[in-house]
Scaffold this motif. Structure first.
Motif, PDB file in Angstrom:
ATOM      1  N   GLY A 150       0.860  -1.165   0.000  1.00 27.77           N
ATOM      2  CA  GLY A 150       0.000   0.000   0.000  1.00 27.77           C
ATOM      3  C   GLY A 150       0.904   1.224   0.000  1.00 27.77           C
ATOM      4  N   LEU A 151       0.454   2.306   0.607  1.00 24.51           N
ATOM      5  CA  LEU A 151       1.310   3.494   0.665  1.00 24.51           C
ATOM      6  C   LEU A 151       2.458   3.272   1.638  1.00 24.51           C
ATOM      7  CD1 LEU A 151      -1.365   6.309   0.588  1.00 24.51           C
ATOM      8  CD2 LEU A 151       0.313   5.788  -1.173  1.00 24.51           C
ATOM      9  N   ASP A 204       6.036   5.104   3.483  1.00 24.73           N
ATOM     10  CA  ASP A 204       6.597   6.382   3.922  1.00 24.73           C
ATOM     11  C   ASP A 204       7.924   6.652   3.220  1.00 24.73           C
ATOM     12  OD1 ASP A 204       6.931   8.744   5.230  1.00 24.73           O
ATOM     13  OD2 ASP A 204       7.403   7.876   7.177  1.00 24.73           O
ATOM     14  N   ILE A 216       6.013  10.714  -0.232  1.00 20.72           N
ATOM     15  CA  ILE A 216       4.884  10.787   0.706  1.00 20.72           C
ATOM     16  C   ILE A 216       5.201  11.772   1.834  1.00 20.72           C
ATOM     17  CG2 ILE A 216       3.469   9.479   2.324  1.00 20.72           C
ATOM     18  CD1 ILE A 216       2.893   8.860  -0.595  1.00 20.72           C
ATOM     19  N   ARG A 268      -1.442  13.468   4.414  1.00 22.08           N
ATOM     20  CA  ARG A 268      -0.815  12.276   4.985  1.00 22.08           C
ATOM     21  C   ARG A 268      -1.746  11.602   5.985  1.00 22.08           C
ATOM     22  NH1 ARG A 268       4.485  11.090   5.205  1.00 22.08           N
ATOM     23  NH2 ARG A 268       4.351  10.720   7.449  1.00 22.08           N
ATOM     24  N   LEU A 310      -4.430   9.753   4.100  1.00 24.01           N
ATOM     25  CA  LEU A 310      -3.899   8.537   3.494  1.00 24.01           C
ATOM     26  C   LEU A 310      -3.689   7.445   4.543  1.00 24.01           C
ATOM     27  CD1 LEU A 310      -1.278  10.093   1.048  1.00 24.01           C
ATOM     28  CD2 LEU A 310      -3.473   9.065   0.439  1.00 24.01           C
ATOM     29  N   SER A 311      -3.195   7.841   5.698  1.00 23.63           N
ATOM     30  CA  SER A 311      -2.997   6.864   6.770  1.00 23.63           C
ATOM     31  C   SER A 311      -4.321   6.256   7.202  1.00 23.63           C
ATOM     32  CB  SER A 311      -2.306   7.516   7.966  1.00 23.63           C
ATOM     33  OG  SER A 311      -1.005   7.969   7.627  1.00 23.63           O
ATOM     34  N   HIS A 350      -5.966   3.189   5.413  1.00 27.00           N
ATOM     35  CA  HIS A 350      -5.469   1.848   5.677  1.00 27.00           C
ATOM     36  C   HIS A 350      -6.081   1.351   6.985  1.00 27.00           C
ATOM     37  CE1 HIS A 350      -2.651   3.432   2.772  1.00 27.00           C
ATOM     38  NE2 HIS A 350      -2.097   2.245   2.613  1.00 27.00           N
ATOM     39  N   ARG A 398      -2.254   3.445   9.543  1.00 22.15           N
ATOM     40  CA  ARG A 398      -0.978   4.085   9.218  1.00 22.15           C
ATOM     41  C   ARG A 398      -0.507   3.566   7.867  1.00 22.15           C
ATOM     42  NH1 ARG A 398       3.432   0.745   9.833  1.00 22.15           N
ATOM     43  NH2 ARG A 398       3.105  -1.206  10.995  1.00 22.15           N
ATOM     44  N   ILE A 399       0.555   4.195   7.343  1.00 23.20           N
ATOM     45  CA  ILE A 399       1.192   3.688   6.140  1.00 23.20           C
ATOM     46  C   ILE A 399       2.441   2.919   6.549  1.00 23.20           C
ATOM     47  CG2 ILE A 399       0.247   5.490   4.669  1.00 23.20           C
ATOM     48  CD1 ILE A 399       2.886   6.952   4.807  1.00 23.20           C
ATOM     49  N   ASP A 444      -0.155  -4.104   2.916  1.00 25.64           N
ATOM     50  CA  ASP A 444      -0.868  -2.823   2.768  1.00 25.64           C
ATOM     51  C   ASP A 444      -1.742  -2.460   3.957  1.00 25.64           C
ATOM     52  OD1 ASP A 444      -2.908  -4.658   2.516  1.00 25.64           O
ATOM     53  OD2 ASP A 444      -3.455  -4.102   0.474  1.00 25.64           O
ATOM     54  N   TYR A 482      -5.493  -2.494   3.207  1.00 30.92           N
ATOM     55  CA  TYR A 482      -6.089  -1.580   2.241  1.00 30.92           C
ATOM     56  C   TYR A 482      -6.851  -2.308   1.117  1.00 30.92           C
ATOM     57  CZ  TYR A 482      -6.453   2.310  -1.087  1.00 30.92           C
ATOM     58  OH  TYR A 482      -6.921   3.267  -1.955  1.00 30.92           O
TER      59      TYR A 482
END
Length: 250
Positions: free
Chosen positions: A188-189, A191, A195, A203, A206-207, A210, A214-215, A244, A247
């Protein structure tokens, strides 16, 4: 203490930053002689410096993965010390920018296909030539959770990541009779510097997307790369492993 990749060589494309650098460091920490490849000598040299400072062994080779001759040269360079290529991480790629399909830049799409699809294809082509000849090896392809689900505004990116997963599966079936395993990881995303440069509110949003709240950190993806490259996953091939935080869970 024995290191699981002692006496083995590894090639990491896109090894100058982010997940590629973290993975190169992790492979080297387990004893691999790591060759990092990419387009920017300055960042590659820094990865080599970090590996050597930690007591590992590494070299770099400047290579554009869309250029077939340069990809062939990078794969060859990774064999120079021990005459074989044991491990490879195909991490180089391009994310692009958010654009609705109706407005999607054809130039961005072409660049994305060149790096993500052609680049990964060429990397596997020349890595596999070495591995088939020696009768062993492990390849990990850096795909994305975006290749498993739909992501609005990233239709081109998701298409190339789905293609990477499909290439992984097909190539794994070709390689299996030769004692070679090929798998993909689907983060997933993460850090990364890209980012980190985003607005704090972005941010946070986005966190929150998930389920774990968090990412990921680059090291968390690198840990999965190490596992898939190691004998600890000796009966695993052809998978696309989501990393991920939930996610991509339906």
């Amino acid at each position: 203490m024995n290191k699981q990749f002692a006496g083995k060589s590894a090639l990491v494309t896109g090894g100058g930053s982010g997940i590629g650098r973290a993975s190169a460091l992790a492979l080297a920490a387990e004893g691999a002689l790591v060759t990092v490849a990419g387009r920017t000598a300055v960042t590659l040299k820094e990865t080599v410096r970090l590996i050597e400072a930690a007591g590992g062994s590494a070299r770099y080779v400047v290579a554009d993965i869309t250029d077939e001759a340069q990809v062939e040269n990078a794969a060859q360079a990774a064999t120079e010390d021990i005459g074989r290529l044991d491990l490879a991480l195909n991490n180089a790629g391009y994310d692009g920018e958010y654009q609705l399909t109706t407005d999607y830049s054809t130039e961005m799409l072409d660049h994305m296909i060149a790096l993500n699809v052609r680049g990964m294809f060429l990397s596997m082509k020349y890595e596999l030539r070495h591995m088939v000849a020696q009768g062993s090896g492990a390849i990990v392809n850096m795909a994305s959770g975006a290749g498993l689900i739909g992501v609005p505004g990233f239709s081109g990116y998701t298409a190339t990541k789905a293609a990477e997963i499909a290439m992984t599966k097909s190539s794994s079936l070709e390689a299996a009779p030769h004692g070679i395993r090929i798998n993909a990881v689907c983060p997933g995303l993460v850090d990364t510097p890209m980012i980190a440069a985003l607005d704090a509110d972005v941010r946070a949003s986005l966190s929150a997307s998930h389920p774990l709240g968090r990412i990921a950190q680059p090291q968390e993806i690198a840990d999965a790369v190490v596992w898939l490259a190691s004998d600890k996953s000796s009966f695993v091939t052809g998978i696309a492993l989501p990393i991920d935080g939930g996610y991509s869970v339906p």
